[in-house]
Motif scaffolding. Structure first.
Motif, PDB file in Angstrom:
ATOM      1  N   ASP A 186       1.082  -1.340   0.038  1.00  0.00           N
ATOM      2  CA  ASP A 186      -0.158   0.051  -0.123  1.00  0.00           C
ATOM      3  C   ASP A 186       0.970   1.264   0.137  1.00  0.00           C
ATOM      4  N   THR A 187       2.186   1.103   0.096  1.00  0.00           N
ATOM      5  CA  THR A 187       2.786   2.196   0.201  1.00  0.00           C
ATOM      6  C   THR A 187       2.998   2.996  -1.392  1.00  0.00           C
ATOM      7  N   HIS A 188       2.833   4.386  -1.186  1.00  0.00           N
ATOM      8  CA  HIS A 188       2.784   4.919  -2.531  1.00  0.00           C
ATOM      9  C   HIS A 188       4.151   5.034  -3.145  1.00  0.00           C
ATOM     10  N   ASN A 189       4.088   5.041  -4.661  1.00  0.00           N
ATOM     11  CA  ASN A 189       5.441   4.655  -5.366  1.00  0.00           C
ATOM     12  C   ASN A 189       6.352   5.941  -5.100  1.00  0.00           C
ATOM     13  N   ASP A 190       5.761   7.249  -4.835  1.00  0.00           N
ATOM     14  CA  ASP A 190       6.794   8.135  -4.520  1.00  0.00           C
ATOM     15  C   ASP A 190       7.595   8.068  -3.283  1.00  0.00           C
ATOM     16  N   ILE A 191       7.158   7.305  -2.223  1.00  0.00           N
ATOM     17  CA  ILE A 191       7.519   7.029  -0.877  1.00  0.00           C
ATOM     18  C   ILE A 191       8.476   5.900  -1.278  1.00  0.00           C
ATOM     19  N   LYS A 192       8.054   4.861  -1.961  1.00  0.00           N
ATOM     20  CA  LYS A 192       8.962   3.659  -2.440  1.00  0.00           C
ATOM     21  C   LYS A 192      10.335   4.141  -3.080  1.00  0.00           C
ATOM     22  N   GLY A 193      10.202   4.998  -4.055  1.00  0.00           N
ATOM     23  CA  GLY A 193      11.270   5.647  -4.536  1.00  0.00           C
ATOM     24  C   GLY A 193      12.277   6.093  -3.686  1.00  0.00           C
ATOM     25  N   PHE A 194      11.849   7.136  -2.718  1.00  0.00           N
ATOM     26  CA  PHE A 194      12.871   7.742  -1.780  1.00  0.00           C
ATOM     27  C   PHE A 194      13.294   6.494  -0.832  1.00  0.00           C
ATOM     28  N   SER A 195      12.580   5.866  -0.383  1.00  0.00           N
ATOM     29  CA  SER A 195      13.037   4.741   0.530  1.00  0.00           C
ATOM     30  C   SER A 195      14.126   3.887  -0.182  1.00  0.00           C
ATOM     31  N   ASN A 196      13.905   3.406  -1.355  1.00  0.00           N
ATOM     32  CA  ASN A 196      14.824   2.720  -1.990  1.00  0.00           C
ATOM     33  C   ASN A 196      16.263   3.585  -2.315  1.00  0.00           C
ATOM     34  N   SER A 197      15.974   4.741  -2.810  1.00  0.00           N
ATOM     35  CA  SER A 197      17.145   5.553  -3.016  1.00  0.00           C
ATOM     36  C   SER A 197      18.071   5.739  -1.722  1.00  0.00           C
ATOM     37  N   ILE A 198      17.318   5.875  -0.549  1.00  0.00           N
ATOM     38  CA  ILE A 198      18.078   5.970   0.705  1.00  0.00           C
ATOM     39  C   ILE A 198      18.814   4.643   0.997  1.00  0.00           C
ATOM     40  N   LEU A 199      18.176   3.522   0.910  1.00  0.00           N
ATOM     41  CA  LEU A 199      18.883   2.214   0.980  1.00  0.00           C
ATOM     42  C   LEU A 199      20.075   2.045  -0.054  1.00  0.00           C
TER      43      LEU A 199
END
Length: 750
Positions: free
Chosen positions: A715-728
């Motif tokens: 359910d996580t929004h794609n915008d948030i997934k994008g930032f999360s993956n970039s941080i990781l």
């Protein structure tokens, strides 16, 4: 004092460790004194060093000196208890059993008398024979209390027949006791300065051995110049004579006989005191250049001449003798020589510092040698207002602008510590406080030099409360702002409890806001308040109770066009919003609508919108605490997501975090996307600017796992997934880089 650069010796580090661990290493005797539970046989010199280190650290007392009762393991030869609190009984038990060669008991502060010391030392046959140097400077001799020893003999200085050097300056020395002292068969050096002696005739009893006589400021002498010179002229072995005087405490009628004696010595035959190579007559105001010229020309072997405060140190003959060291005021060499030689004499230290100040008014080259001399004078006279008044001004001149950066850090650290001591010791002296503040107001010193920043912050705050000079106020607030940002979490928590500090800073903000001024004082005050409330709920509550919230609402509205001010105001409100118990205080519709308008306004700088978003994200993340209209919360959540996606990446560092604990609630998978997005955007920002600093913090605090959970949740929004993956990915790259560096380091060392 160690002011050299470079690592400390292993020996010094070990001694410090022993000193800091005495409670662990020791047990207690019935009288409360300590003894080492287990101790090897120390190298002899190291036992002396341990005692000296305990004195330096201020931990030597009746309790701790007990460890030296173990005189088989800790064998003292050169002992000091200078300025310590050691009683007569503790001294007798701990130090007198040793085969002492030297003892410095100057200025001991617990009623230990010269009589106590001499009788205790004389009870040890080894000390009677082996003790060569004894300093009782500043002690009460209490000679009348001396009793006979077990053999029925009167105990006196002459019992210590191995003595070669004796310092009795600033004591109640009498003519009778001097007679006993002068019977010592090997006496070579004697200091009788600042005593009430009336006759020096007894010196004739040691005329064949006495090489150095220090007789500074003998005001009670009752001898004619001719008789005094007659006695001195018979001291055929004398090589150093100090017959100087304190020029600050004499009036025109004082010191005439002494000055006349000096004149006759200067103008007399070189056959008088033929071995003399060192003469100190500083403070003798009636000396003439003509007399100095005659003396110097007649004494080819002269190596030192003390002329400070005589008015004769510019005598032309001195320039012709390159091998002659002179204390005076004619040039830099003379002034620095005075600071070196007169460290323990307040009157001359004051004089020399004044001349040094005049020399360095426009200095443009770093002079660590001079700073060491100034610092030494301050440390030697910790309670002297006269010394600190001039010395603190010298410190500022020697460390101003870029000069500090060329100084050894350890020297600067000691110097700043002494400035703080001056602020604490002279709280009501405006000029000393001003000088210290000027000395502190260096970004290099505040940022890079180690010292007690908590103490400094509290002292400057206290000063600020009673001064309104705009220039000094600006400096004080700037100093506080930087100091607060450098405090540890524990120190910050302690400072946060002080409502007084909060009130002082808020008063400055209000004072500036009333007239709508934008200056560095306002900015520094806002920065200090922002740092003070960072993850400090107590400080945040104090801020609210001091009506800070009402003031900040006004500032936020009246400084609408000043992003630098708005950012600091919103940063503090962000700190309050992080504290769940205080969120209700921010639930004001007008306030939140204003903050929302800042978030939405594309013309407002990203830095301002960022902190506006942080406040709204923290408040909207807890629906159970939201007490305003639900429609406003929905609008906030929508606008958070929409606005954040328009923000451009910032290159400059805008914010730093002590920890990411306030983000935990925002990163939960159940949170609305606007809340989550602000949190991941914030983490992405600081990580992209300083990955190595934040990567371990994210891992240790469990934030990495929260980001992984967000990235994996359906359910996580794609915008948030994008930032999360970039941080990781940033964290993975950093860890890989660190692993490679460690592998290369290991290969080089193998």
């Amino acid at each position: 004092m160690d002011t050299a650069e470079g690592p400390r010796t292993l020996c010094d580090l070990c001694l410090d460790q022993v000193c800091s661990s005495l409670d662990t290493l020791c047990s207690r005797r019935a009288d409360g004194s300590m003894y080492l539970i287990w101790a090897p046989v120390f190298p002899q010199e190291m036992a002396d060093q341990l005692l000296r280190r305990m004195v330096t650290l201020g931990i030597l007392n009746d309790t701790t000196v007990g460890i030296f009762q173990s005189c088989q393991e800790l064998r003292l030869r050169r002992a000091t208890i200078r300025s310590c609190s050691v009683s007569a009984e503790a001294f007798r038990l701990a130090l007198c059993p040793h085969r002492l060669q030297e003892l410095d008991a100057s200025n001991v502060s617990t009623g230990l008398t010269g009589a106590n010391i001499v009788s205790s030392l004389a009870s040890n046959p080894e000390c009677r024979t082996n003790l060569q140097r004894l300093s009782l400077n500043g002690l009460h001799l209490d000679w009348g209390s001396l009793e006979e020893d077990h053999a029925g003999h009167s105990v006196s200085f002459s019992a210590l027949h191995g003595l070669r050097t004796l310092n009795l300056a600033n004591t109640d020395l009498t003519d009778v006791v001097l007679e006993d002292i002068c019977s010592l068969p090997q006496l070579e050096t004697l200091d009788i300065s600042c005593t009430a002696l009336t006759k020096l005739t007894a010196l004739l009893d040691c005329k064949s051995t006495l090489k150095s006589l220090i007789a500074h400021q003998l005001r009670q002498l009752d001898m004619s110049p001719a008789r005094l010179l007659s006695v001195l002229s018979q001291l055929q072995a004398l090589r150093h004579l100090d017959f100087s005087d304190d020029h600050f405490t004499v009036d025109d009628s004082d010191g005439k006989d002494g000055d006349e004696t000096v004149r006759q010595l200067l103008e007399g035959s070189p056959q008088v005191l033929p071995s003399l190579v060192s003469l100190d007559i500083s403070g003798r105001r009636r000396v003439t250049e003509a007399a100095v010229r005659v003396f110097v020309e007649a004494r080819g072997g002269l190596t030192f001449l003390g002329l400070l405060a005589t008015g004769t140190s510019s005598c032309d003959v001195l320039a012709t003798r390159k091998d002659l060291k002179v204390t005076g005021e004619a040039n830099e060499n003379q002034v620095c020589e005075a600071l070196r030689r007169y460290r323990d004499r307040e009157c001359f230290m004051r004089e020399a510092l004044v001349h040094l100040y005049n020399l360095i008014t426009d200095i443009d080259k770093p002079r660590p040698d001079m700073l060491k001399l100034v610092l030494s004078g301050m440390q030697s006279h910790p309670t002297s207002l006269h010394v600190h008044l001039v010395a603190t001004a010298c410190v500022f001149n020697l460390t101003t602008q870029d000069l500090a950066e060329a100084m050894p850090v350890s020297l600067l650290s000691c110097t700043v510590t002494q400035l703080l001591h001056a602020m604490k010791t002279f709280p009501n002296h405006q000029q000393v406080q001003k000088n210290c503040l000027l000395g502190l107001c260096s970004e290099y010193i505040l940022q890079d030099v180690p010292f007690d920043k908590y103490l400094a912050a509290t002292l400057v705050i206290i000063w600020l409360s009673s001064h309104e000079d705009p220039t000094l106020q600006r400096m004080a607030v700037a100093v506080i702002s930087i100091l607060v940002s450098k405090l540890s979490t524990e120190e910050m928590a302690q400072l946060a409890k002080d409502v007084f500090i909060m009130k002082q800073l808020l008063a400055i903000v209000q004072q500036k806001a009333m007239v709508g001024v934008v200056d560095s004082t306002l900015k520094f005050a806002l920065s200090a308040l922002w740092n003070l409330t960072d993850e400090m709920p107590t400080a945040a509550r104090n801020f609210i109770e001091c009506q800070g919230l009402e003031l900040y609402e006004e500032v936020l509205e009246s400084y609408y066009t000043e992003p630098s001010i708005q950012q600091k105001v919103l940063g503090l409100l962000n700190n309050i919003a992080e504290v769940e118990a205080l969120q209700s205080d921010l639930m004001e519709e007008d306030l939140l609508e204003h903050i929302l308008s800042l978030l939405q306004d594309s013309q407002v700088e990203v830095g301002v919108r960022y902190f506006a978003g942080g406040i709204l994200a923290h408040l909207a993340a807890r629906p159970e605490a939201w007490t305003l209209d639900d429609e406003l919360r929905s609008t906030v959540l929508e606008q958070l997501h929409a606005s954040i996606m328009t923000w451009t990446h910032l290159e400059r560092e805008m914010v730093s975090y002590r920890s990411f604990h306030p983000f935990f609630g925002l990163l939960q998978t159940c949170q609305p996307s606007g809340v989550q997005l602000w949190a991941v955007w914030a983490i992405h920002l600081v990580c992209s600017q300083n990955t190595s600093h934040y990567s371990s913090m994210l891992e240790q605090e469990g934030v990495t796992e929260l980001l992984k959970a967000l990235a994996a949740h359906p359910d996580t929004h794609n915008d948030i997934k994008g930032f999360s993956n970039s941080i990781l990915q940033m964290l993975d790259r950093d860890q890989s880089h660190q692993g490679l560096s460690e592998k290369q380091m290991g290969a080089r060392n193998s």
